[in-house]
Design a protein around this motif. Structure first.
Motif, PDB file in Angstrom:
ATOM      1  N   GLY A 203       0.799  -1.215   0.000  1.00 30.18           N
ATOM      2  CA  GLY A 203       0.000   0.000   0.000  1.00 30.18           C
ATOM      3  C   GLY A 203       0.833   1.268   0.000  1.00 30.18           C
ATOM      4  O   GLY A 203       0.327   2.347  -0.342  1.00 30.18           O
ATOM      5  N   GLN A 204       2.108   1.176   0.362  1.00 33.72           N
ATOM      6  CA  GLN A 204       2.975   2.342   0.401  1.00 33.72           C
ATOM      7  C   GLN A 204       3.718   2.563  -0.920  1.00 33.72           C
ATOM      8  O   GLN A 204       4.487   3.508  -1.050  1.00 33.72           O
ATOM      9  CB  GLN A 204       3.985   2.208   1.543  1.00 33.72           C
ATOM     10  N   MET A 205       3.477   1.664  -1.887  1.00 30.82           N
ATOM     11  CA  MET A 205       4.156   1.770  -3.180  1.00 30.82           C
ATOM     12  C   MET A 205       3.210   2.338  -4.235  1.00 30.82           C
ATOM     13  O   MET A 205       2.010   2.059  -4.215  1.00 30.82           O
ATOM     14  CB  MET A 205       4.617   0.387  -3.665  1.00 30.82           C
ATOM     15  N   SER A 206       3.779   3.094  -5.152  1.00 31.40           N
ATOM     16  CA  SER A 206       3.013   3.489  -6.324  1.00 31.40           C
ATOM     17  C   SER A 206       2.914   2.296  -7.271  1.00 31.40           C
ATOM     18  O   SER A 206       3.627   1.300  -7.112  1.00 31.40           O
ATOM     19  CB  SER A 206       3.714   4.650  -7.038  1.00 31.40           C
ATOM     20  N   ARG A 207       2.032   2.395  -8.262  1.00 30.20           N
ATOM     21  CA  ARG A 207       1.879   1.293  -9.213  1.00 30.20           C
ATOM     22  C   ARG A 207       3.192   1.041  -9.967  1.00 30.20           C
ATOM     23  O   ARG A 207       3.581  -0.106 -10.178  1.00 30.20           O
ATOM     24  CB  ARG A 207       0.756   1.611 -10.201  1.00 30.20           C
ATOM     25  N   ARG A 208       3.873   2.090 -10.343  1.00 27.85           N
ATOM     26  CA  ARG A 208       5.140   1.946 -11.075  1.00 27.85           C
ATOM     27  C   ARG A 208       6.208   1.286 -10.188  1.00 27.85           C
ATOM     28  O   ARG A 208       6.938   0.407 -10.635  1.00 27.85           O
ATOM     29  CB  ARG A 208       5.624   3.316 -11.553  1.00 27.85           C
ATOM     30  N   THR A 209       6.264   1.726  -8.940  1.00 30.50           N
ATOM     31  CA  THR A 209       7.240   1.134  -8.017  1.00 30.50           C
ATOM     32  C   THR A 209       6.962  -0.341  -7.807  1.00 30.50           C
ATOM     33  O   THR A 209       7.893  -1.163  -7.784  1.00 30.50           O
ATOM     34  CB  THR A 209       7.209   1.866  -6.664  1.00 30.50           C
ATOM     35  N   ARG A 210       5.684  -0.694  -7.690  1.00 27.80           N
ATOM     36  CA  ARG A 210       5.344  -2.106  -7.486  1.00 27.80           C
ATOM     37  C   ARG A 210       5.766  -2.944  -8.684  1.00 27.80           C
ATOM     38  O   ARG A 210       6.258  -4.058  -8.525  1.00 27.80           O
ATOM     39  CB  ARG A 210       3.836  -2.248  -7.247  1.00 27.80           C
ATOM     40  N   ARG A 211       5.605  -2.403  -9.883  1.00 23.53           N
ATOM     41  CA  ARG A 211       6.037  -3.144 -11.080  1.00 23.53           C
ATOM     42  C   ARG A 211       7.548  -3.355 -11.075  1.00 23.53           C
ATOM     43  O   ARG A 211       8.044  -4.431 -11.415  1.00 23.53           O
ATOM     44  CB  ARG A 211       5.601  -2.406 -12.348  1.00 23.53           C
ATOM     45  N   LEU A 212       8.280  -2.316 -10.696  1.00 20.94           N
ATOM     46  CA  LEU A 212       9.740  -2.434 -10.653  1.00 20.94           C
ATOM     47  C   LEU A 212      10.180  -3.432  -9.589  1.00 20.94           C
ATOM     48  O   LEU A 212      11.104  -4.227  -9.810  1.00 20.94           O
ATOM     49  CB  LEU A 212      10.362  -1.057 -10.379  1.00 20.94           C
ATOM     50  N   VAL A 213       9.523  -3.406  -8.448  1.00 23.20           N
ATOM     51  CA  VAL A 213       9.851  -4.363  -7.385  1.00 23.20           C
ATOM     52  C   VAL A 213       9.556  -5.779  -7.853  1.00 23.20           C
ATOM     53  O   VAL A 213      10.320  -6.716  -7.570  1.00 23.20           O
ATOM     54  CB  VAL A 213       9.076  -4.035  -6.091  1.00 23.20           C
ATOM     55  N   ASP A 214       8.469  -5.960  -8.607  1.00 21.99           N
ATOM     56  CA  ASP A 214       8.148  -7.292  -9.117  1.00 21.99           C
ATOM     57  C   ASP A 214       9.193  -7.781 -10.112  1.00 21.99           C
ATOM     58  O   ASP A 214       9.506  -8.967 -10.155  1.00 21.99           O
ATOM     59  CB  ASP A 214       6.763  -7.283  -9.765  1.00 21.99           C
ATOM     60  N   VAL A 215       9.727  -6.873 -10.922  1.00 20.74           N
ATOM     61  CA  VAL A 215      10.789  -7.271 -11.856  1.00 20.74           C
ATOM     62  C   VAL A 215      11.988  -7.807 -11.080  1.00 20.74           C
ATOM     63  O   VAL A 215      12.552  -8.863 -11.405  1.00 20.74           O
ATOM     64  CB  VAL A 215      11.207  -6.080 -12.745  1.00 20.74           C
ATOM     65  N   THR A 216      12.375  -7.099 -10.024  1.00 20.77           N
ATOM     66  CA  THR A 216      13.530  -7.539  -9.236  1.00 20.77           C
ATOM     67  C   THR A 216      13.194  -8.783  -8.418  1.00 20.77           C
ATOM     68  O   THR A 216      14.033  -9.682  -8.278  1.00 20.77           O
ATOM     69  CB  THR A 216      14.011  -6.425  -8.298  1.00 20.77           C
ATOM     70  N   GLY A 217      11.979  -8.844  -7.879  1.00 21.99           N
ATOM     71  CA  GLY A 217      11.606  -9.982  -7.038  1.00 21.99           C
ATOM     72  C   GLY A 217      11.467 -11.270  -7.824  1.00 21.99           C
ATOM     73  O   GLY A 217      11.954 -12.321  -7.395  1.00 21.99           O
ATOM     74  N   VAL A 218      10.810 -11.210  -8.977  1.00 23.67           N
ATOM     75  CA  VAL A 218      10.608 -12.409  -9.788  1.00 23.67           C
ATOM     76  C   VAL A 218      11.929 -12.839 -10.439  1.00 23.67           C
ATOM     77  O   VAL A 218      12.359 -13.989 -10.321  1.00 23.67           O
ATOM     78  CB  VAL A 218       9.528 -12.172 -10.862  1.00 23.67           C
ATOM     79  N   GLY A 219      12.576 -11.912 -11.135  1.00 21.57           N
ATOM     80  CA  GLY A 219      13.825 -12.247 -11.807  1.00 21.57           C
ATOM     81  C   GLY A 219      14.924 -12.631 -10.839  1.00 21.57           C
ATOM     82  O   GLY A 219      15.644 -13.618 -11.046  1.00 21.57           O
ATOM     83  N   GLY A 220      15.053 -11.858  -9.772  1.00 19.60           N
ATOM     84  CA  GLY A 220      16.097 -12.138  -8.800  1.00 19.60           C
ATOM     85  C   GLY A 220      15.849 -13.423  -8.034  1.00 19.60           C
ATOM     86  O   GLY A 220      16.768 -14.228  -7.837  1.00 19.60           O
TER      87      GLY A 220
END
Length: 278
Positions: free
Chosen positions: A191-208
């Motif tokens: 809830g503290q993330m913007s939509r764009r930030t959440r997408r970027l975090v997902d890129v790092t979380g899934v790929g990493g």
């Protein structure tokens, strides 16, 4: 106030401190320290993929790179302190329970205890290196072969190594599965993330997470092979495991992909330092 009430009040105060801002800050420092190490390991692995064979793509190699930089010793002290903070936080989870409805169950407490011991060892090795009395824990490849050789020399050693290797491989597959299914969302303050930030975090979380899981699974597979062949030299640490990807039909490209994934996991750890529920 009777003795039992005093004990209860004392335990409550200790538990409140364990869940307080100091321990939470220590946890976030630990995630940041972990992120820097993974980031450097990934960069070193990328260098190997592109032909530079003179580095070790493991924790010792990453710490060695830090030590060679200006103010490197200061960074090592900060890293060691951060990892010690991670160990302290995991210990508090083992003793008092983690956040969430199942936080006080054994299946949460026991892994927290194991992680506390692991991060405590890593913190000690980093701090010893910073103080000039250690080597950062030594080469992961040498450690893996030495431990495997000792275990193969005891009764039922082949079974012990084989089961341990299978456990590491399964853990790697589980890590990758949880990353791909974004199971880490339950641990983040989305809830503290913007939509764009959440997408970027997902890129790092899934790929990493997928890359990290693949490395664990491969290392476990090498341990199983060492047990079956009764050859300790078949076991591989992080550096040798990463280099083995370059010897597959996919060639150095696969190593480069995995290395990039480890860089992503380092960035994901920074995100965890910012938004992880602790």
């Amino acid at each position: 106030m009777n003795a039992s009430a005093s004990v209860r009040n004392g335990r409550t105060e200790v538990e409140r401190a364990a869940r307080g801002s100091v321990v939470k800050g220590a946890a976030r420092a630990g995630f940041a320290a972990r992120g820097l190490i993974y980031l450097l390991v990934g960069v070193l692995a990328l260098q190997i993929a592109f032909g530079d064979r003179g580095h070790e793509a493991d924790r010792q190699g990453a710490l060695g790179e830090i030590a060679q930089q200006p103010f490197g010793v200061v960074v090592l002290w900060a890293l060691g302190a951060g990892l010690a903070g991670m160990a302290l936080w995991r210990l508090s989870e083992a003793v008092f329970g983690a956040a969430g409805p199942e936080g006080r169950t054994a299946k949460k407490r026991l892994p927290a205890l194991a992680r506390s011991v692991f991060y405590g060892f890593v913190a000690y090795s980093v701090l010893a290196l910073a103080a000039g009395s250690g080597d950062g824990g030594g080469s992961s490849d040498r450690q893996s072969k030495d431990v495997t050789a000792r275990l193969l020399g005891v009764p039922a050693g082949q079974w012990i190594v084989g089961v341990a290797g299978a456990g590491i491989a399964v853990a790697g597959l589980w890590i990758g599965f949880r990353a791909v299914t974004r199971a880490y969302h339950e641990k983040l303050r989305l809830g503290q993330m913007s939509r764009r930030t959440r997408r970027l975090v997902d890129v790092t979380g899934v790929g990493g997470g997928a890359a990290r899981g693949l490395v664990f699974a491969a290392a476990g597979g090498f341990a199983v092979r060492a047990a079956v062949d009764y050859r300790p030299d078949r076991a591989k640490g992080l550096d040798d495991t990463l280099r083995s990807f370059a010897h597959t039909p996919a060639g150095p490209g696969l190593l480069a992909g995995v290395a990039a994934g480890l860089v992503l996991f380092g960035l994901f750890s920074f995100a965890m330092a910012r938004w992880r529920k602790v």
